[in-house]
Every structure is written in structure tokens, then in C-alpha cells.
Write an enzyme that holds these catalytic residues in place. Structure first.
Site, PDB file in Angstrom:
ATOM      1  N   GLU A 186       0.812  -1.216   0.000  1.00  0.00           N
ATOM      2  CA  GLU A 186       0.000   0.000   0.000  1.00  0.00           C
ATOM      3  C   GLU A 186       0.849   1.272   0.000  1.00  0.00           C
ATOM      4  O   GLU A 186       0.360   2.358   0.285  1.00  0.00           O
ATOM      5  CB  GLU A 186      -0.944  -0.014   1.212  1.00  0.00           C
ATOM      6  CG  GLU A 186      -1.941  -1.162   1.202  1.00  0.00           C
ATOM      7  CD  GLU A 186      -3.151  -0.906   0.290  1.00  0.00           C
ATOM      8  OE1 GLU A 186      -3.727   0.187   0.341  1.00  0.00           O
ATOM      9  OE2 GLU A 186      -3.508  -1.819  -0.486  1.00  0.00           O
ATOM     10  N   HIS A 263      -4.676   1.836   7.208  1.00  0.00           N
ATOM     11  CA  HIS A 263      -3.244   2.049   6.931  1.00  0.00           C
ATOM     12  C   HIS A 263      -2.592   2.519   8.230  1.00  0.00           C
ATOM     13  O   HIS A 263      -3.245   3.173   9.051  1.00  0.00           O
ATOM     14  CB  HIS A 263      -3.029   3.143   5.876  1.00  0.00           C
ATOM     15  CG  HIS A 263      -3.457   2.753   4.489  1.00  0.00           C
ATOM     16  ND1 HIS A 263      -4.195   3.596   3.681  1.00  0.00           N
ATOM     17  CD2 HIS A 263      -3.228   1.632   3.765  1.00  0.00           C
ATOM     18  CE1 HIS A 263      -4.407   2.997   2.513  1.00  0.00           C
ATOM     19  NE2 HIS A 263      -3.830   1.812   2.545  1.00  0.00           N
ATOM     20  N   CYS A 383      -2.627  11.474   3.666  1.00  0.00           N
ATOM     21  CA  CYS A 383      -2.909  10.527   2.572  1.00  0.00           C
ATOM     22  C   CYS A 383      -2.720  11.196   1.224  1.00  0.00           C
ATOM     23  O   CYS A 383      -2.402  10.540   0.236  1.00  0.00           O
ATOM     24  CB  CYS A 383      -4.355  10.048   2.628  1.00  0.00           C
ATOM     25  SG  CYS A 383      -4.804   9.225   4.135  1.00  0.00           S
TER      26      CYS A 383
HETATM   27  O1  SUG Z   1      -7.601   3.191  -0.123  1.00  0.00           O
HETATM   28  N1  SUG Z   1     -10.294   5.420  -0.099  1.00  0.00           N
HETATM   29  C1  SUG Z   1      -8.878   5.202   0.028  1.00  0.00           C
HETATM   30  C2  SUG Z   1      -8.307   6.115   1.088  1.00  0.00           C
HETATM   31  C3  SUG Z   1      -6.806   6.049   1.117  1.00  0.00           C
HETATM   32  C4  SUG Z   1      -6.227   6.759   2.293  1.00  0.00           C
HETATM   33  N2  SUG Z   1      -4.837   6.743   2.233  1.00  0.00           N
HETATM   34  C5  SUG Z   1      -3.995   6.708   3.293  1.00  0.00           C
HETATM   35  N3  SUG Z   1      -4.398   6.321   4.486  1.00  0.00           N
HETATM   36  N4  SUG Z   1      -2.766   6.952   3.107  1.00  0.00           N
HETATM   37  C6  SUG Z   1      -8.588   3.738   0.370  1.00  0.00           C
HETATM   38  O2  SUG Z   1      -9.345   3.160   1.146  1.00  0.00           O
HETATM   39  C7  SUG Z   1     -12.490   5.158  -1.126  1.00  0.00           C
HETATM   40  C8  SUG Z   1     -13.075   5.161  -2.502  1.00  0.00           C
HETATM   41  C9  SUG Z   1     -14.554   4.962  -2.524  1.00  0.00           C
HETATM   42  O3  SUG Z   1     -15.116   4.395  -1.598  1.00  0.00           O
HETATM   43  O4  SUG Z   1     -15.167   5.386  -3.515  1.00  0.00           O
HETATM   44  C10 SUG Z   1     -10.989   4.909  -1.117  1.00  0.00           C
HETATM   45  O5  SUG Z   1     -10.464   4.265  -1.998  1.00  0.00           O
END
Ligand code: SUG
Length: 459
Positions: A186, A263, A383
Site C-alpha cells: 500500500e 493504513h 494521505c
Molecule cells: O484506499 N479510499 C482510500 C483512502 C486512502 C487513504 N490513504 C492513506 N491512508 N494513506 C482507500 O481506502 C475510497 C473510494 C470509494 O469508496 O469510492 C478509497 O479508496
């Protein structure tokens, strides 16, 4: 004896925040299991224009602090290519309409996510000071644990290779193999780097193992999936060529994954000698902190929130640890850039007040900014950015106009205002006009950023 290349004596390295620009199809698809905000906002009407402007305002704020700021272009969505791979055929219009009417539109939502905005998941980076061959290494993340994110990897690699193109200074690596999710990676969202005059430590977090012997009593989350594997984290460290004595592999606490910390950057953030962390981030955290103190000495500054001060639920809801810790050019002081949500939450606000009033750390101030549109999909300030620490020579080898300046900020704001919609719901995703608008928008963006021919539709 210390030499002039010692980054502690002479700040040869400057850290750049590469923020992912929000794409024109930003929407609430409810795609990420274990990400509570994504689940909660599923089906809500999104505002891509506001999302992109919030992101740009954050980048501008950081730039105005004197911190290095750069931008990464969004990916083209809906990905017609991904739909074709899944067997949808015909004209673009036909493909969109068939995908919209299959299984309640899930395929269309999967290929329409603007998730590349969360650049902390794009790759993991090791600065040239820490690597065997003295080059800066970047490993593109495969994001293989979720389909809608796994389709980012190819384009991410292409963009990173285009920006970090000088092989004398950089190596951009292909993603780890994604088959079976065994090397599910990730990116920097599960990576922490700490540095003092005594040494440097990289921490690669993970939540599950693909191959540890079954009799190993690994504690696993009960409600939500763990995304990153130990095997991926170990491979990331090898590929980045980190000097091995300085690498640790902390395991995410199952209880924190179940509370929604999908994460490790939901519960911990580091910058230079400073670690801001929740007590329930990792397994054996007492031992982990002891090891860090041994490796890094007294300069290490750990700011830990106890559960009684701040519950896991407050941490996941208000994202105080998903902040950016930034050094101001002019002095040793640091500031925290935190989400507005953590100002509104009494517990997290008090936590930050405690940090700023304490003399035991380098944090001088906390700035709160709204990135609400992104937060509603589980993405806070940290993020949205990928950190790349570079020397002046490395930085000046980059020819693309991706570094934020006053000259490109206004054109970017005008660009968002020209192309982005201020309202998007699930039914809009099948509108062929949305796909065309996105193409035009991204085509124009590549001129502003001087990054020609990065999109398939341009060749
Ligand atoms: O991978 N949300 C992302 C958020 C990523 C956050 N990044 C960090 N923590 N670094 C994920 O879960 C949601 C998309 C949706 O539901 O349409 C999404 O992909």
C-alpha cells in the site's frame, strides 16, 4: 567523524510533498471495506470541484510556509480500458451503459474512483542518503488488495518514471507481483522514516502474512481486512536497498484495524526525529519504542497519545495522526498541518493543544485545514501527499513543471473551475460527457504541468 554530506550538519536534503491532484470523477462509491468513512459516505453526492480546490488550497498553504510542494496528475477515469479488460465491448458509450446496468453498477463505480489523489499510496520512497547505491529509489505500490486501487499501478509507474527520469539520480521500480495478494503493498501509507544524528530507521508496517507457518500465533483483525503483507514490506525494504541494520517491521495492531485504521498512517506519522503516534498503533509498541530509542538516541522525540486521552474511535474519526509534520526552512521548528475535523473534535483538539504547549518537542504550531471531500472517503492531509526528500542536484534534474509556484497555482485553480463539476452522484458516472470532460481536462493539465503524453488517450 561527521562529513559535510551528513544531513544533520548540513541540510542538503529538502523534503517535497507531492500531492495527488483530485480527479474530475471524485465520488462516494463505498468501495473500501475497513475504511469507515468510505463505507459511511457511500452513495452521497460528491463535489469534485470543491475536492480539487481543497487539495490545491492545502498545497498552496504548504508552499507558502516555504516547504517544497509538488503535484501529481490524476488518473483518467472512468477507466474504459479496465472495463474492456473485464469483457465490456463496443463504443465508449455502450461500454459505460453496459457497465452501469451490470450488478448494480459496481463495475462502473470501481473504474470511476478518483483514488489516485491519495498519493501516500502511490509508492514508497527511500532518499539517496539511505540507499546502497546512493540513488533515490521509488517503488510503485501494487495496491493489490482492492480492485479499484490496483488499476492505478501502471499509470502511477508511468508518471513517476516520467518525473523522476534521470537514471543517474533515481530508480523507479515496477510494482511487486500482485497475484494472490501475497505481496499486497500500500505504499508510503505504511512506511515511517526517523532520523537523528545517531542514525536513520525505516519502519515498514504490515497487517497480515501470506506465508508465515500456520503454527505462528498471529493475531488477526476480526471485522476488517488487513491490506499489507509482511512479505510485501520485506520486499519493499529489499528493493529500496535500505541498509539492513536500520529496518524494522512493526505489525499493525488487529484491534486498530478493526477500529478502522486500515493504513498505519491513520495512527502514526513521522518527520525527521519526531514520531506522532497513538498508543494502539502497533503490536508490542512498548518494545518498538524502546528499540527506536536505542537506535536513535535521545534526540528522538516521541509524542504518544494514550487511549484514555484519545480513543481509537476519536483517532479514526478525526484523523489527528494523518497530519503532515513540516519543517520550516528558516529554523528547527516544526508545524503540524491537521485536518479541520481534528479541531472540531474536543479530544483531538486538546491533544494538539497539549503538544503545542509542551517544551519537550519541536512542534511550534498546529494549522487546521479542511479537506472534507477527501476525508469523507478516508483520506486526510497525509494521505494526499507522497514525500520525496531530495538534494538540490536531484531536484534540478526534474524537468516537468510539477513544483508548485505562484505561476502555476492560479492557472490550476482556473483549470479546476473550468472543467470540474460541483455535484456528482452514482448515476452520473455512465454519462459519456463526464468521460469526455475528464479527457479534455487532463489533456489541458498536461500542458500546465509540462507532462505531455502521459495518458493513453493522448497517444
Ligand atoms: O484506499 N479510499 C482510500 C483512502 C486512502 C487513504 N490513504 C492513506 N491512508 N494513506 C482507500 O481506502 C475510497 C473510494 C470509494 O469508496 O469510492 C478509497 O479508496
Amino acid at each position: 567523524m561527521a562529513t559535510s554530506s551528513d544531513p544533520v550538519l548540513k541540510p542538503l536534503f529538502k523534503e517535497y510533498q507531492f500531492d495527488g491532484l483530485v480527479g474530475p470523477t471524485h465520488n462516494y462509491g463505498g468501495l473500501s471495506v475497513g475504511n469507515l468513512a468510505s463505507q459511511k459516505h457511500r452513495g452521497k453526492i460528491s463535489n469534485p470541484k470543491l475536492a480539487a480546490l481543497e487539495g490545491l488550497a492545502k498545497a498552496k498553504f504548504v508552499h507558502d510556509l516555504g516547504v517544497g510542494q509538488a503535484l501529481l496528475p490524476p488518473q483518467f477515469r472512468p477507466s474504459l480500458r479496465a472495463l474492456r479488460t473485464l469483457g465490456f465491448a463496443g463504443s465508449d458509450e455502450e461500454i459505460l451503459s453496459k457497465a452501469a446496468s451490470t450488478q448494480s453498477g459496481i463495475f462502473l463505480r470501481l473504474v470511476s474512483s478518483a483514488a489516485s489523489m491519495w498519493a501516500a499510496n502511490a509508492a514508497t520512497v527511500a532518499p539517496s542518503s539511505d540507499t546502497e547505491d546512493g540513488r533515490l529509489h521509488i517503488l510503485t505500490a501494487n495496491l493489490s488488495s482492492m480492485f479499484h486501487r490496483s488499476i492505478e499501478a501502471d499509470q502511477t509507474k508511468k508518471v513517476l518514471k516520467k518525473i523522476f527520469s534521470d537514471a543517474k539520480y533515481f530508480q523507479v521500480h515496477d510494482p511487486l507481483p500482485s497475484a494472490g495478494g501475497h505481496f499486497s503493498d500500500e505504499g508510503a501509507a505504511n512506511h515511517l522514516r526517523l532520523h537523528t544524528s545517531k542514525g536513520t530507521v525505516h519502519l515498514f508496517a504490515w497487517g497480515r502474512s501470506a506465508w508465515l507457518p500456520r503454527n505462528t500465533a498471529l493475531k488477526m483483525p476480526k471485522k476488517h481486512p488487513a491490506r499489507q503483507t509482511l512479505e510485501a514490506s520485506e520486499a519493499v525494504a529489499r528493493i529500496l536497498q535500505i541498509k539492513s541494520a536500520k529496518v524494522l517491521f512493526p505489525k499493525q495492531l488487529p484491534e486498530s484495524l478493526d477500529a478502522g485504521a486500515f493504513h498505519s498512517d491513520v495512527l502514526a506519522v513521522s518527520h525527521l526525529n519526531t514520531l506522532l503516534i497513538h498508543e494502539r498503533a502497533f503490536e508490542d509498541q512498548i518494545k518498538l519504542l524502546r528499540d527506536l530509542r536505542r537506535l536513535l538516541g535521545e534526540e528522538l522525540e516521541v509524542i504518544e497519545a494514550r487511549t484514555k486521552e484519545l480513543s481509537l474511535n476519536d483517532a479514526v474519526q478525526a484523523y489527528p495522526f494523518n497530519s503532515q509534520i513540516l519543517s520550516l526552512d528558516s529554523n528547527k521548528k516544526m508545524v503540524i498541518l491537521a485536518p479541520e475535523d481534528s479541531r472540531k473534535n474536543v479530544k483531538t483538539r486538546k491533544f494538539f493543544d497539549r503538544i503545542v504547549s509542551s517544551k519537550k518537542n519541536s512542534i511550534d504550531a498546529v494549522h487546521y485545514l479542511s479537506v472534507r471531500q477527501s476525508m469523507q472517503n478516508g483520506g486526510g492531509p497525509a494521505c494526499l501527499r507522497l514525500r520525496v526528500a531530495m538534494t538540490e542536484d536531484e531536484r534540478s534534474s526534474i524537468r516537468a513543471r510539477v513544483f508548485l509556484s505562484d505561476q502555476i497555482y492560479e492557472p490550476l485553480v482556473r483549470w479546476v473551475e473550468k472543467f470540474y463539476r460541483d455535484r456528482l452522484e452514482a448515476d452520473d458516472l455512465e454519462d459519456p460527457k463526464l468521460a469526455r470532460e475528464s479527457m479534455q481536462a487532463l489533456d489541458e493539465l498536461t500542458q500546465i504541468l509540462e507532462l505531455e503524453n502521459i495518458y493513453e488517450f493522448q497517444s
